[in-house]
Design a protein around this motif. Structure first.
Motif, PDB file in Angstrom:
ATOM      1  N   THR A   1       0.809  -1.225   0.000  1.00 46.19           N
ATOM      2  CA  THR A   1       0.000   0.000   0.000  1.00 46.19           C
ATOM      3  C   THR A   1       0.840   1.271   0.000  1.00 46.19           C
ATOM      4  O   THR A   1       0.320   2.341  -0.295  1.00 46.19           O
ATOM      5  N   THR A   2       2.123   1.161   0.344  1.00 47.92           N
ATOM      6  CA  THR A   2       2.935   2.384   0.361  1.00 47.92           C
ATOM      7  C   THR A   2       3.996   2.426  -0.744  1.00 47.92           C
ATOM      8  O   THR A   2       4.474   3.490  -1.084  1.00 47.92           O
ATOM      9  N   PHE A   3       4.385   1.274  -1.254  1.00 47.30           N
ATOM     10  CA  PHE A   3       5.422   1.249  -2.299  1.00 47.30           C
ATOM     11  C   PHE A   3       4.909   0.679  -3.624  1.00 47.30           C
ATOM     12  O   PHE A   3       5.324   1.101  -4.679  1.00 47.30           O
TER      13      PHE A   3
ATOM     14  N   SER B   1      -8.906   6.885   3.748  1.00 50.79           N
ATOM     15  CA  SER B   1      -9.082   8.334   3.675  1.00 50.79           C
ATOM     16  C   SER B   1      -9.532   8.861   5.034  1.00 50.79           C
ATOM     17  O   SER B   1     -10.420   8.302   5.675  1.00 50.79           O
TER      18      SER B   1
ATOM     19  N   LYS C   1     -12.073   6.778  12.652  1.00 55.24           N
ATOM     20  CA  LYS C   1     -11.055   7.041  11.628  1.00 55.24           C
ATOM     21  C   LYS C   1      -9.666   7.228  12.232  1.00 55.24           C
ATOM     22  O   LYS C   1      -8.845   7.983  11.715  1.00 55.24           O
TER      23      LYS C   1
ATOM     24  N   TYR D   1       8.375   5.640  -1.217  1.00 52.97           N
ATOM     25  CA  TYR D   1       7.307   5.584  -0.214  1.00 52.97           C
ATOM     26  C   TYR D   1       6.267   6.659  -0.498  1.00 52.97           C
ATOM     27  O   TYR D   1       6.597   7.822  -0.697  1.00 52.97           O
ATOM     28  N   ARG D   2       5.043   6.257  -0.546  1.00 53.58           N
ATOM     29  CA  ARG D   2       3.966   7.246  -0.707  1.00 53.58           C
ATOM     30  C   ARG D   2       2.728   6.716  -0.020  1.00 53.58           C
ATOM     31  O   ARG D   2       2.355   5.548  -0.216  1.00 53.58           O
ATOM     32  N   GLU D   3       2.148   7.553   0.748  1.00 55.32           N
ATOM     33  CA  GLU D   3       0.928   7.168   1.463  1.00 55.32           C
ATOM     34  C   GLU D   3      -0.253   7.224   0.506  1.00 55.32           C
ATOM     35  O   GLU D   3      -0.345   8.149  -0.311  1.00 55.32           O
ATOM     36  N   SER D   4      -1.123   6.258   0.623  1.00 57.75           N
ATOM     37  CA  SER D   4      -2.287   6.257  -0.271  1.00 57.75           C
ATOM     38  C   SER D   4      -3.187   7.465  -0.006  1.00 57.75           C
ATOM     39  O   SER D   4      -3.912   7.913  -0.884  1.00 57.75           O
ATOM     40  N   THR D   5      -3.098   8.015   1.223  1.00 58.24           N
ATOM     41  CA  THR D   5      -3.951   9.173   1.533  1.00 58.24           C
ATOM     42  C   THR D   5      -3.417  10.457   0.894  1.00 58.24           C
ATOM     43  O   THR D   5      -4.144  11.441   0.803  1.00 58.24           O
TER      44      THR D   5
ATOM     45  N   ILE E   1      -5.289   8.337  -7.175  1.00 60.64           N
ATOM     46  CA  ILE E   1      -5.219   7.251  -8.156  1.00 60.64           C
ATOM     47  C   ILE E   1      -5.849   7.745  -9.451  1.00 60.64           C
ATOM     48  O   ILE E   1      -7.011   8.169  -9.455  1.00 60.64           O
TER      49      ILE E   1
ATOM     50  N   VAL F   1      -9.473   9.388  -8.717  1.00 66.69           N
ATOM     51  CA  VAL F   1     -10.472   8.882  -7.773  1.00 66.69           C
ATOM     52  C   VAL F   1     -10.368   9.714  -6.503  1.00 66.69           C
ATOM     53  O   VAL F   1      -9.326   9.742  -5.858  1.00 66.69           O
TER      54      VAL F   1
ATOM     55  N   ALA G   1     -11.333   9.967  -2.961  1.00 68.96           N
ATOM     56  CA  ALA G   1     -11.910   9.148  -1.882  1.00 68.96           C
ATOM     57  C   ALA G   1     -12.095  10.006  -0.643  1.00 68.96           C
ATOM     58  O   ALA G   1     -11.175  10.664  -0.193  1.00 68.96           O
ATOM     59  N   SER G   2     -13.296  10.021  -0.149  1.00 69.71           N
ATOM     60  CA  SER G   2     -13.547  10.726   1.108  1.00 69.71           C
ATOM     61  C   SER G   2     -14.307   9.779   2.025  1.00 69.71           C
ATOM     62  O   SER G   2     -14.676   8.674   1.631  1.00 69.71           O
ATOM     63  N   ALA G   3     -14.513  10.234   3.240  1.00 70.89           N
ATOM     64  CA  ALA G   3     -15.185   9.362   4.210  1.00 70.89           C
ATOM     65  C   ALA G   3     -16.595   9.005   3.756  1.00 70.89           C
ATOM     66  O   ALA G   3     -17.078   7.898   3.997  1.00 70.89           O
TER      67      ALA G   3
ATOM     68  N   THR H   1     -16.919   8.140  -2.668  1.00 73.91           N
ATOM     69  CA  THR H   1     -15.765   8.025  -3.554  1.00 73.91           C
ATOM     70  C   THR H   1     -16.249   8.263  -4.977  1.00 73.91           C
ATOM     71  O   THR H   1     -17.167   7.592  -5.433  1.00 73.91           O
TER      72      THR H   1
ATOM     73  N   SER I   1      -0.906   9.038  -9.120  1.00 75.49           N
ATOM     74  CA  SER I   1      -0.426   7.663  -9.275  1.00 75.49           C
ATOM     75  C   SER I   1      -1.080   7.062 -10.511  1.00 75.49           C
ATOM     76  O   SER I   1      -2.305   6.880 -10.546  1.00 75.49           O
TER      77      SER I   1
END
Lengths: 494, 332
Positions: free
Chosen positions: A314-316, A334, A385, B21-25, B29, B49, B51-53, B56, B84
């Motif tokens: 999920t990070t790389f 999110s 969250k 390294y990259r956070e999906s948040t 995408i 995309v 994405a919110s709480a 999406t 991405s």
């Protein structure tokens, strides 16, 4: 430094009972549970009895020592020496003569009764051991559905009797020594003379003789002194609380160490594959056992790798996830304020805290704790969250899988954490590097001269029959070949 | 030993490219890229995309630039998260993306290492409008288009061969012909409306959905397909296309099973007419050999190929093509 038994090594009795009695009273002057009593055996001859309250069987003491001494009708020709007393007075079955004060002290402290006789420089130590024990019960950590339920107790003699009851052979050797300057703990080395490797037994004795410690309160004290790789995460000595397991291991040519005061018995040599063997494997149908064993290998992989792989993906390597899965992860993450790796490490620590508190808690509270910890806190944290559901699932899956392999619980925790950290720094590349190092490390370990992975390094069909799966008993004709000197064939002794 | 170990560990960090390294948040995408061309600039629309709480959904960011890279760089300047491209499913090209612009677009796809090789390339009137379609059954219209292409393949058995790597493979063939599915917008919904055929990146002919199926059959890339005959959908299966070639004429023999509720000569006749009229239209529009017939000559009969020289498209337009159609009726 206070007085120790070894300090009295060269001290002998004077033969004057008043002096000797006062001497012992002096030694135990600050011990209020040591009981002493003087008895007039004849008009001129007095005896003194010294014992520790709670350590002796009072009924046995009264019946076999006190009553005979008080009621015996002494003939005129009676010469009050210890041999006469053994032959004509005492009813006790196990009586030994002691000349040195150190031996007398050891006997008193181990629940024997000391009998001093006026005019004698030799005393009698009479076996009156009678302290209460916990009793035979099923060990909590090694519960099984089918098979023998008895477990060891804290009393070494009882434990040895349980082993002896399973191995009715004069080939069973039990060697005794005392370790611990102050505790003088009784340690027994057990093995089957014709099956155990003599060199391993000698090496074990050599290592045990080098232990210099003031107290041994559990077998782990010994294990940490004599193990091969002192800084390794992987344990290279087996532990069990079950006599059937000890008997089975002795039958494979291994050696057991029984330590007084603990139900945990050590066995060696210990192989990597034993981490994945359950006690129950040999009591259930081999097909069911084999599935269980295979699952344990898979669970080890999941327990160690699931959080790290999830963090790496999920990070790389988001591209390696199927699109819908990637979208779900992004969607569910999110709003989570923590980074993936922080979230993962926190969850791993929380899981360990919950697990540890669950183990230490009374069983009734343990259930409540698992509900509050697992469901309420988990659910609330996801809804608030603070953490994301996919990460919670990955860590929980890893945690649950780890429970399948209790013998590796410490290892799993460390590896899980290290892999997560490396995966968060280098992605799958880091994961693979650490895994490779780990595999190399496992293959380099040994236990008392035996390769830790002997069955994998030199795979033979007979070896694999109890490694990757459990073959039916009629097909497991040979013992594990971790040394060349043992009799390999189980059936005809060749 | 310690020094070596430390150096090895240090090397591990250097060689690993651990900056990935990259956070999906903190990442968007990208689900689709739309590329249009104005007189001067490329107009690139990036659908991401969001994405919110609560929800999406897709969101389109557009920007223009001299090149596609410039335009995308301008898009990144407008947004707060990194893009991405790993899960980009569609690259849509507008009607003005033709010739060298289409080549530049495909080159961009090749250059962008993060873009998946299996991304679908589609054509449309206006790429930005296509991505901004609101009526979608997926998270974004980009993924909706992907779903439509895959659903079409599963339903009809016709592979549109418009993944990037398939397109690249077709361009490298002798006749340099490839086809991209063409999407239109009807009632605020995207709809597959045939294919556009390109030679050397230039658009040469547009096909409707029926012709698209026949195109696949004649290219021998599909063993089954569905076409509408007299307002009825007829399923074809076990299609077997064989060729007989000479310098001046060509015979194509198509054998197929025809699945219909009732046996009707009308269907077979109508199909026959469809195939013949399709060939005639190609000849009329001077589209040349879009099926790769002569590719097969090149592979099988080098002597004949040498005799024909490079004139096979003219030969196709002027030569005789006999279609022998044989359909076996099977009750559907």
């Amino acid at each position: 430094m206070g007085a120790q038994i070894s300090d009295y090594e060269n001290i002998l009795l004077s033969g004057d009972i008043d002096k000797d009695f006062a001497f012992f009273n002096g030694i135990f002057s600050k011990d209020d549970v040591v009981r002493t009593r003087t008895i007039n055996l004849t008009e001129k001859t007095r005896c003194a009895v010294i014992y520790i309250d709670g350590m002796v069987n009072v009924q046995h003491l009264n019946d076999s020592i006190i009553r005979p001494l008080l009621t015996v009708e002494v003939p005129h020709s009676f010469c009050p020496n210890v041999d006469e007393i053994i032959s004509n007075v005492l009813f006790a079955s196990e009586i030994a003569k002691a000349d040195r004060v150190s031996d007398m002290l050891s006997a008193i402290l181990y629940g024997d009764t000391l009998l001093l006789v006026d005019g004698q420089t030799t005393a009698l130590t009479i076996n009156t051991k009678g302290w209460r024990t916990r009793g035979i019960s099923e060990p909590d950590d090694e519960r099984i559905l089918q098979g023998p339920r008895e477990g060891f107790d804290e009393a070494a003699m009882l434990n040895l009797a349980m082993i002896r009851r399973k191995l009715l052979t004069p080939d069973l050797c039990i060697e005794f020594q005392r370790i611990g300057r102050r505790t003088q703990t009784a340690v027994f080395i057990c093995y089957l003379g014709s099956l155990a490797d003599e060199r391993t037994v000698a090496e074990l004795k050599r290592r045990i003789s080098r232990i210099d410690i003031d107290g041994i309160l559990d077998s782990n004290y010994i294990a940490e002194h004599i193990r091969d790789h002192k800084n390794s995460l992987f344990k290279t000595m087996g532990t069990t609380e079950r006599p059937d397991i000890v008997a089975a291991r002795l039958l494979e040519g291994r050696i057991a160490i029984v330590v007084d005061g603990t139900p945990v018995v050590l066995t060696l040599p210990y192989l990597f594959s034993e981490n994945f063997q359950s006690d129950e494997d040999y009591y259930l149908n081999y097909m069911i056992s084999s599935v269980g064993r295979l699952l344990r290998y898979i669970c080890f992989f999941i327990a160690v790798s699931a959080p790290a792989i999830f963090v790496a993906l999920t990070t790389f390597h988001l591209e390696l996830l199927p699109t819908h899965f990637a979208l779900s992860v992004v969607e569910l993450r999110s709003g989570v304020p923590l980074s993936s790796v922080t979230e993962c490490i926190i969850l791993i620590l929380i899981f360990e805290i919950l697990k540890e508190t669950g183990v230490r808690m009374p069983q009734s509270l343990g259930h409540a704790l698992s509900i509050v910890g697992g469901l309420v806190v988990g659910q609330a944290a996801v809804e608030a969250k603070i953490i994301s559901a996919p990460m919670l699932i990955a860590v929980a899956l890893s945690g649950i899988a780890g429970l399948m392999i209790p013998r590796l619980k410490g290892v799993v925790f460390y590896l899980r954490l290290l892999l997560v950290i490396l995966a968060s720094l280098l992605g799958l590349y880091g994961y693979i590097i650490l895994t490779a190092i780990l595999v190399i490390r496992i293959f380099s370990l040994s236990s008392f001269g035996v390769d830790y992975t002997v069955s994998l390094k030199n795979p033979r069909l007979q070896q694999l029959k109890d490694t990757l799966y459990r073959a039916p008993w009629p097909y497991m004709k040979k013992r594990p070949a971790f040394n060349d000197n043992v009799i390999r064939n189980r059936s005809d002794g060749r | 030993m310690r020094k070596i170990a430390l150096m090895l560990i240090f090397t591990v960090f250097i060689l690993s490219g651990c900056t990935g390294y990259r956070e999906s948040t903190s990442t968007y995408i990208v689900s689709a890229i739309g590329i249009d061309k104005s007189e001067r600039d490329y107009l690139v629309s990036v659908q991401v995309v969001e994405a919110s709480a609560d929800k999406t959904e897709g969101r389109v960011f557009s920007s223009s630039g001299d090149t596609i890279d410039d335009a995308i760089y301008s898009v990144t300047a407008k947004i707060s998260k990194a893009l991405s491209f790993d899960h980009c499913g569609i690259v849509a090209v507008g009607k003005n993306i033709n010739g060298k612009y289409l080549k530049e677009t495909l080159d961009y796809c090749k250059k962008n290492s993060k873009l998946n090789l299996s991304v679908y390339i589609v054509s449309c009137e206006n790429a930005k409008q296509l991505l901004e379609v609101k009526e979608t059954s997926s998270v974004t219209s980009g993924y909706d288009l992907m779903g439509m292409i895959e659903n079409y393949r599963d339903k009809t058995g016709v592979n549109l061969q418009n993944r990037f790597y398939e397109t690249e493979m077709l361009i490298r063939r002798e006749n340099n012909v490839f086809a991209l599915p063409f999407f239109t917008i009807k009632d605020e919904k995207a709809e597959l409306d045939g294919r556009k055929v390109y030679r050397d990146y230039n658009h040469i002919i547009s096909l409707d959905n029926n012709e698209s199926v026949l195109y696949s059959v004649l290219c021998d890339t599909s063993k089954k397909g569905s076409i509408a005959v007299k307002n009825t959908v007829v399923n074809l299966a076990d299609i077997n296309t064989t060729f007989s070639l000479s310098e001046k004429s060509m015979s194509v023999s198509i054998k197929t099973k025809l699945y219909a509720k009732e046996k009707s000569k009308d269907f077979t006749d109508a199909l026959n007419v469809s195939v013949n009229s399709f060939i005639d239209r190609i000849k009329d529009e001077k589209a040349g050999d879009i099926f790769g017939f002569y590719e097969r000559i090149y592979r099988k009969n080098r002597k004949l190929w040498t005799n024909i020289g490079g004139e096979y498209n003219d030969l196709f337009n002027s030569g005789e093509i006999k279609i022998d159609y044989n359909a076996e009726w099977v009750k559907d």
